[in-house]
Design a protein around this motif. Structure first.
Motif, mmCIF file in Angstrom:
data_model
loop_
_atom_site.group_PDB
_atom_site.id
_atom_site.type_symbol
_atom_site.label_atom_id
_atom_site.label_comp_id
_atom_site.label_asym_id
_atom_site.label_seq_id
_atom_site.Cartn_x
_atom_site.Cartn_y
_atom_site.Cartn_z
ATOM 1 N N CYS A 60 0.837 -1.236 0.118
ATOM 2 C CA CYS A 60 -0.137 0.131 0.102
ATOM 3 C C CYS A 60 0.835 1.266 -0.038
ATOM 4 C CB CYS A 60 -0.818 -0.039 1.158
ATOM 5 S SG CYS A 60 -2.217 1.337 1.220
ATOM 6 N N ASP A 61 0.484 2.025 -0.896
ATOM 7 C CA ASP A 61 1.495 3.376 -1.062
ATOM 8 C C ASP A 61 1.262 4.401 0.208
ATOM 9 O OD1 ASP A 61 2.300 6.123 -2.279
ATOM 10 O OD2 ASP A 61 3.056 4.757 -3.664
ATOM 11 N N ALA A 62 2.140 4.845 0.661
ATOM 12 C CA ALA A 62 2.075 5.801 1.954
ATOM 13 C C ALA A 62 1.333 7.088 1.534
ATOM 14 C CB ALA A 62 3.327 6.029 2.333
ATOM 15 N N ASP A 69 -3.089 6.378 6.243
ATOM 16 C CA ASP A 69 -3.120 5.180 6.852
ATOM 17 C C ASP A 69 -4.456 4.688 7.121
ATOM 18 O OD1 ASP A 69 -0.382 5.629 7.421
ATOM 19 O OD2 ASP A 69 -0.814 6.675 9.432
ATOM 20 N N CYS A 91 -4.941 2.467 3.746
ATOM 21 C CA CYS A 91 -4.016 1.229 4.009
ATOM 22 C C CYS A 91 -4.589 0.258 5.030
ATOM 23 C CB CYS A 91 -2.583 1.718 4.286
ATOM 24 S SG CYS A 91 -1.905 2.455 2.775
ATOM 25 N N GLU A 92 -4.963 0.879 6.286
ATOM 26 C CA GLU A 92 -5.635 -0.116 7.222
ATOM 27 C C GLU A 92 -7.098 -0.839 6.528
ATOM 28 O OE1 GLU A 92 -6.091 2.261 10.698
ATOM 29 O OE2 GLU A 92 -3.917 2.564 10.838
ATOM 30 N N GLU A 128 1.958 -4.066 3.627
ATOM 31 C CA GLU A 128 3.064 -3.318 4.047
ATOM 32 C C GLU A 128 2.861 -1.971 3.257
ATOM 33 O OE1 GLU A 128 8.041 -3.198 3.209
ATOM 34 O OE2 GLU A 128 6.835 -4.980 3.288
ATOM 35 N N VAL A 129 2.969 -0.764 4.221
ATOM 36 C CA VAL A 129 2.843 0.390 3.664
ATOM 37 C C VAL A 129 4.230 1.150 3.253
ATOM 38 C CG1 VAL A 129 2.274 2.831 4.270
ATOM 39 C CG2 VAL A 129 0.815 0.627 5.198
ATOM 40 N N THR A 174 6.587 4.035 0.503
ATOM 41 C CA THR A 174 6.729 5.206 -0.432
ATOM 42 C C THR A 174 6.916 4.574 -1.753
ATOM 43 O OG1 THR A 174 9.047 5.708 -0.181
ATOM 44 C CG2 THR A 174 7.823 6.698 1.400
ATOM 45 N N TRP A 187 -0.751 -4.055 -5.433
ATOM 46 C CA TRP A 187 -0.192 -2.894 -4.907
ATOM 47 C C TRP A 187 -1.280 -1.787 -5.438
ATOM 48 C CZ3 TRP A 187 4.311 0.022 -8.318
ATOM 49 C CH2 TRP A 187 4.710 0.818 -7.289
ATOM 50 N N THR A 215 -1.707 1.821 -5.309
ATOM 51 C CA THR A 215 -0.802 2.939 -5.501
ATOM 52 C C THR A 215 -1.553 4.063 -6.468
ATOM 53 O OG1 THR A 215 1.360 3.407 -6.233
ATOM 54 C CG2 THR A 215 0.452 1.818 -7.408
#
Length: 331
Positions: free
Chosen positions: A52-54, A58, A61-62, A74-75, A77, A95, A97
Motif C-alpha cells: 500500500c502506497d504511503a 494510513d 491502507c488499514e 506493507e506501507v 513510499t 499494489w 498506489t
C-alpha cells in the motif's frame, strides 16, 4: 511357501492397503499433495500479499489490509517500493498506489533487464483527485483564479513565491513534476529532450528548489501551521480544500486555485488504483475486486483527500518519461 516369503508378502499387502486409503482420502479432500500455500503468493487461495502506497494515507491502507483474503499489508513510499521490487520475482500480489506507478515500476525493471511484473490484468480504479494550487496570495497568478504552470514555476524561479511540491520519493512527487512538464511544454506528448538542458528543465529545477519538500499530508499541514514555509502549495484538490477550510487556513486566507491544462489535453487528475503484481496478481485482484469499492475503503481514501470518482490518471506524460524525470531530478 517358505514362512519368510509369506511374511514379506503380507507386509507388502498391508502397505498397499494403507497407501490406497491415503490416496482416497486425499481425493475426497481435494488435496493433490502439494503445498497449502499458507505463506501467500503460491496459488489462487493463498493469502494476498498487499503493498500500500504511503500517499494513500494510513486509514486507507488499514482498510485495504482488513479485506477478506489479505494476509499481509506493507506501507511504503514509491521509492521504497521500487527498491524492494528490484528482484526477479514479485514479493507482493497487489499494489494499491497512484496510476501509472505499476507501469513506471516495469520501466524501472526493464532498465535493470528484469521482466515486467505489473503488466498482467488492468488495475482496478479506487478513487481520484484533481491537482490544485493552495495559495496564500490571491494574486499569485492574476485575477483569473486559475493557476497556470508558467505562473507557478515562474513565481518560484523568480523568487516571488515559495512553492511547495511533494517529495520525489513519494508517488505523487514525480507525477506532479510530470504534470508541470506537460503544462510548460503545453502537451502531454513530451519527451526528455523537451526538458533536459532547456528553459523548461530550468523552471522545473527552480520549482523543486524553491522550498523543502515533504509528503502530501505533511505539506498540507505545514502551509497552515507554518506560515513562513510556503506561499503556495501544489497538492491534490481534496487536501487543498480541507486545508483551506481549517481555522488556520481561513485565517491565512488560503484559496484553492484549479490548475489550467494544455489546451489539447485534460486537466491532471491523479487516480488511485489496485494493480496486480506477478503471476498470482490477477487471481488476487479478482478475489479483492468486489470488496475494494466498499464504504470503509472509500472513507479511508477520502480522509487523505482522494474523494473523487474511481478513475485512472489523466493529463500526464507517458510512464517512461515520468520515470526519467524522477531519475533526472533526484541525482
Amino acid at each position: 511357501m517358505p514362512p519368510r516369503l509369506a511374511r514379506l508378502l503380507a507386509v507388502l499387502a498391508a502397505v498397499a492397503l494403507v497407501a490406497g486409503a491415503l490416496v482416497l482420502r486425499s481425493a475426497l479432500a481435494g488435496d493433490d499433495g502439494g503445498s497449502d500455500d499458507t505463506e501467500g503468493g503460491g496459488g489462487s487461495d493463498a493469502p494476498v500479499r498487499l503493498l500500500c502506497d504511503a500517499d494513500l494515507g494510513d486509514a486507507a491502507c488499514e482498510a485495504l489490509g482488513a479485506l477478506d483474503g489479505v494476509g499481509s499489508v506493507e506501507v511504503a513510499t514509491a521509492d521504497e517500493a521500487l527498491a524492494e521490487m528490484a528482484e526477479v520475482t514479485a514479493p507482493y500480489d497487489a499494489w494499491a498506489t497512484l496510476d501509472p506507478w505499476p507501469q513506471i515500476l516495469d520501466v524501472a525493471r526493464d532498465e535493470d533487464q528484469l521482466p515486467p511484473i505489473a503488466d498482467e490484468g488492468d488495475p482496478v480504479p479506487l478513487a481520484s483527485s484533481a491537482l490544485a494550487v493552495l495559495s496564500a496570495d490571491p494574486m499569485l497568478c492574476g485575477e483569473e483564479q486559475l493557476a497556470g504552470w508558467q505562473c507557478v514555476a515562474g513565481s518560484a524561479a523568480d523568487g516571488l513565491a515559495r512553492v511547495g511540491v511533494p517529495t520525489l520519493a513519494s508517488a505523487s512527487g514525480p507525477l506532479v513534476l510530470g504534470a508541470a512538464a506537460a503544462g510548460l511544454v503545453e502537451s502531454t506528448d513530451v519527451g526528455i529532450d523537451d526538458i533536459d538542458g532547456t528553459d523548461v528543465g530550468t523552471l522545473l529545477d527552480d520549482l523543486l528548489d524553491s522550498a523543502d519538500t515533504g509528503t502530501l499530508a505533511e505539506e498540507a499541514t505545514a502551509i497552515v501551521t507554518q506560515p513562513g514555509r510556503y506561499d503556495a502549495l501544489v497538492t491534490i484538490e481534496g487536501l487543498a480544500v480541507d486545508a483551506a477550510g481549517t481555522a488556520g487556513g481561513r485565517s491565512r486566507g488560503l484559496q484553492v486555485l484549479p490548475i489550467s491544462a494544455p489546451a489539447s489535453d485534460p486537466t491532471a487528475t491523479f487516480g488511485v488504483v489496485l494493480a496486480p503484481l506477478g503471476p498470482d496478481g490477477p487471481g488476487a485482484l479478482d478475489r479483492l475486486r468486489g470488496q475494494v469499492t466498499g464504504q470503509t475503503v472509500t472513507d479511508g481514501l477520502a480522509e487523505a483527500g482522494w474523494s473523487g470518482d474511481a478513475a485512472r490518471t489523466t493529463g500526464l506524460p507517458a510512464p517512461d518519461l515520468l520515470y526519467r524525470l524522477d531519475e533526472e531530478f533526484t541525482r
